[in-house]
Scaffold this motif. Sequence first.
Motif, PDB file in Angstrom:
ATOM      1  N   VAL A   1       5.001  -4.531  -1.330  1.00 26.67           N
ATOM      2  CA  VAL A   1       4.657  -5.570  -0.352  1.00 26.67           C
ATOM      3  C   VAL A   1       4.213  -6.829  -1.084  1.00 26.67           C
ATOM      4  O   VAL A   1       3.636  -6.756  -2.169  1.00 26.67           O
ATOM      5  CB  VAL A   1       3.549  -5.095   0.610  1.00 26.67           C
ATOM      6  CG1 VAL A   1       3.983  -3.834   1.347  1.00 26.67           C
ATOM      7  CG2 VAL A   1       2.247  -4.855  -0.128  1.00 26.67           C
ATOM      8  N   LYS A   2       4.479  -7.971  -0.472  1.00 25.83           N
ATOM      9  CA  LYS A   2       4.139  -9.249  -1.087  1.00 25.83           C
ATOM     10  C   LYS A   2       2.807  -9.796  -0.601  1.00 25.83           C
ATOM     11  O   LYS A   2       2.173 -10.599  -1.286  1.00 25.83           O
ATOM     12  CB  LYS A   2       5.235 -10.264  -0.783  1.00 25.83           C
ATOM     13  CG  LYS A   2       6.613  -9.871  -1.324  1.00 25.83           C
ATOM     14  CD  LYS A   2       7.658 -10.883  -0.900  1.00 25.83           C
ATOM     15  CE  LYS A   2       9.040 -10.476  -1.387  1.00 25.83           C
ATOM     16  NZ  LYS A   2      10.097 -11.430  -0.932  1.00 25.83           N
TER      17      LYS A   2
ATOM     18  N   GLN B   1       0.561  -9.789   5.419  1.00 22.15           N
ATOM     19  CA  GLN B   1       1.508  -9.967   6.511  1.00 22.15           C
ATOM     20  C   GLN B   1       2.779  -9.164   6.268  1.00 22.15           C
ATOM     21  O   GLN B   1       3.304  -8.513   7.178  1.00 22.15           O
ATOM     22  CB  GLN B   1       1.859 -11.452   6.681  1.00 22.15           C
ATOM     23  CG  GLN B   1       2.844 -11.712   7.817  1.00 22.15           C
ATOM     24  CD  GLN B   1       3.132 -13.190   8.011  1.00 22.15           C
ATOM     25  OE1 GLN B   1       2.463 -14.044   7.431  1.00 22.15           O
ATOM     26  NE2 GLN B   1       4.120 -13.508   8.827  1.00 22.15           N
ATOM     27  N   ASP B   2       3.269  -9.205   5.032  1.00 24.53           N
ATOM     28  CA  ASP B   2       4.480  -8.453   4.694  1.00 24.53           C
ATOM     29  C   ASP B   2       4.251  -6.964   4.869  1.00 24.53           C
ATOM     30  O   ASP B   2       5.135  -6.227   5.327  1.00 24.53           O
ATOM     31  CB  ASP B   2       4.879  -8.760   3.247  1.00 24.53           C
ATOM     32  CG  ASP B   2       6.170  -8.056   2.830  1.00 24.53           C
ATOM     33  OD1 ASP B   2       7.128  -8.048   3.639  1.00 24.53           O
ATOM     34  OD2 ASP B   2       6.230  -7.525   1.709  1.00 24.53           O
ATOM     35  N   TRP B   3       3.066  -6.488   4.548  1.00 23.43           N
ATOM     36  CA  TRP B   3       2.702  -5.076   4.696  1.00 23.43           C
ATOM     37  C   TRP B   3       2.848  -4.645   6.154  1.00 23.43           C
ATOM     38  O   TRP B   3       3.490  -3.635   6.467  1.00 23.43           O
ATOM     39  CB  TRP B   3       1.267  -4.905   4.215  1.00 23.43           C
ATOM     40  CG  TRP B   3       0.746  -3.498   4.155  1.00 23.43           C
ATOM     41  CD1 TRP B   3       1.455  -2.341   4.036  1.00 23.43           C
ATOM     42  CD2 TRP B   3      -0.637  -3.111   4.175  1.00 23.43           C
ATOM     43  NE1 TRP B   3       0.612  -1.259   3.983  1.00 23.43           N
ATOM     44  CE2 TRP B   3      -0.676  -1.698   4.064  1.00 23.43           C
ATOM     45  CE3 TRP B   3      -1.826  -3.828   4.263  1.00 23.43           C
ATOM     46  CZ2 TRP B   3      -1.875  -0.986   4.049  1.00 23.43           C
ATOM     47  CZ3 TRP B   3      -3.019  -3.111   4.239  1.00 23.43           C
ATOM     48  CH2 TRP B   3      -3.042  -1.716   4.138  1.00 23.43           C
TER      49      TRP B   3
ATOM     50  N   GLU C   1       4.459  -6.281   8.558  1.00 22.89           N
ATOM     51  CA  GLU C   1       5.816  -6.501   9.063  1.00 22.89           C
ATOM     52  C   GLU C   1       6.741  -5.356   8.665  1.00 22.89           C
ATOM     53  O   GLU C   1       7.601  -4.930   9.444  1.00 22.89           O
ATOM     54  CB  GLU C   1       6.365  -7.834   8.539  1.00 22.89           C
ATOM     55  CG  GLU C   1       5.740  -9.041   9.220  1.00 22.89           C
ATOM     56  CD  GLU C   1       6.255 -10.351   8.669  1.00 22.89           C
ATOM     57  OE1 GLU C   1       6.978 -10.323   7.637  1.00 22.89           O
ATOM     58  OE2 GLU C   1       5.957 -11.409   9.256  1.00 22.89           O
ATOM     59  N   GLN C   2       6.579  -4.845   7.459  1.00 23.99           N
ATOM     60  CA  GLN C   2       7.395  -3.705   7.032  1.00 23.99           C
ATOM     61  C   GLN C   2       7.070  -2.462   7.856  1.00 23.99           C
ATOM     62  O   GLN C   2       7.965  -1.691   8.229  1.00 23.99           O
ATOM     63  CB  GLN C   2       7.174  -3.419   5.546  1.00 23.99           C
ATOM     64  CG  GLN C   2       7.809  -4.418   4.608  1.00 23.99           C
ATOM     65  CD  GLN C   2       7.792  -3.935   3.168  1.00 23.99           C
ATOM     66  OE1 GLN C   2       8.039  -2.765   2.882  1.00 23.99           O
ATOM     67  NE2 GLN C   2       7.491  -4.842   2.246  1.00 23.99           N
TER      68      GLN C   2
END
Length: 290
Positions: free
Chosen positions: A147-148, A151-153, A155-156
Amino acid sequence: MRKRSLLALAALVVLTGCGDTSASARPSQTPKQDNKQRIEAVKADCMKGKGFRYTPFVREKILLGPDLEKAGTGDYAAMKAHRSKWGFNVFSNLVYRKELEADNQSGGADPNVMTKKDLSSAQQKAYSKALAACQAQAIKQITGKSVKSQQDWFEQADKLLAQRRTRELDGDAHLVELASAMADCMTGKGYQPAAKNPTSMESWGQLTFMREMHELARKEGGRDIPPYTSAGPFYQPTHLADADARRYLAKEVKMALDDLECGKDFYAAYLPKSGEVAQAAQAEFGIDPD
């Protein structure tokens, strides 16, 4: 205006027939469901290596009352009692804000907030940067997920949950039959569900009022708020009069009760399975289900 993530709201959808996960609907404990604790431990070690203090913190689960637990299993009487006050859990967030804020405090305060607050401005920036890096490292180490950002965490995790809901819920022939019957019933009451598949029938009522709330927030925020999409996030207005909020909630409650009458059999079959799917997907990413 306030922004709310859809993932947070999704937790409500499984327990009350508009997205919430009750204790009764949860599968038995598995190693993957300990991922949050393991991630926190790795984060603490990583932060120590970077010269910062970090206390592993997992918010205590808020214990649900027996009626709310029953609602999470599709129990008609419990769902009716809940919906009679909370509707689809949208405008009730405004009408009963103080009550909800009190509940949110019961999980305990994150001690790391004060740890960071005691630092200088420059140290706080360094702390935040280190924490973001350590969180990504911990998530990768424990779950294998790259994860970046925070939020990315989420969203995935959202993407995985959507995929599994489509496969395991919309692909269930019995649920498809029950959802179609529910949609026909709602059409007979003058409503227009967007689709008849199980996941759509579960969420369409809540999404209807989320869209309405989002548009009210857009009137406040103008171009600062993007148009509503079901992929979220959605926004809450901050200057809506109490009387207007209660008027919107009354409309929401009526629709929620009609939805329940038509979906009595559907929710009894759908909610327990939906809770298991959501719990497993979130646990895989080490995300708290509540």
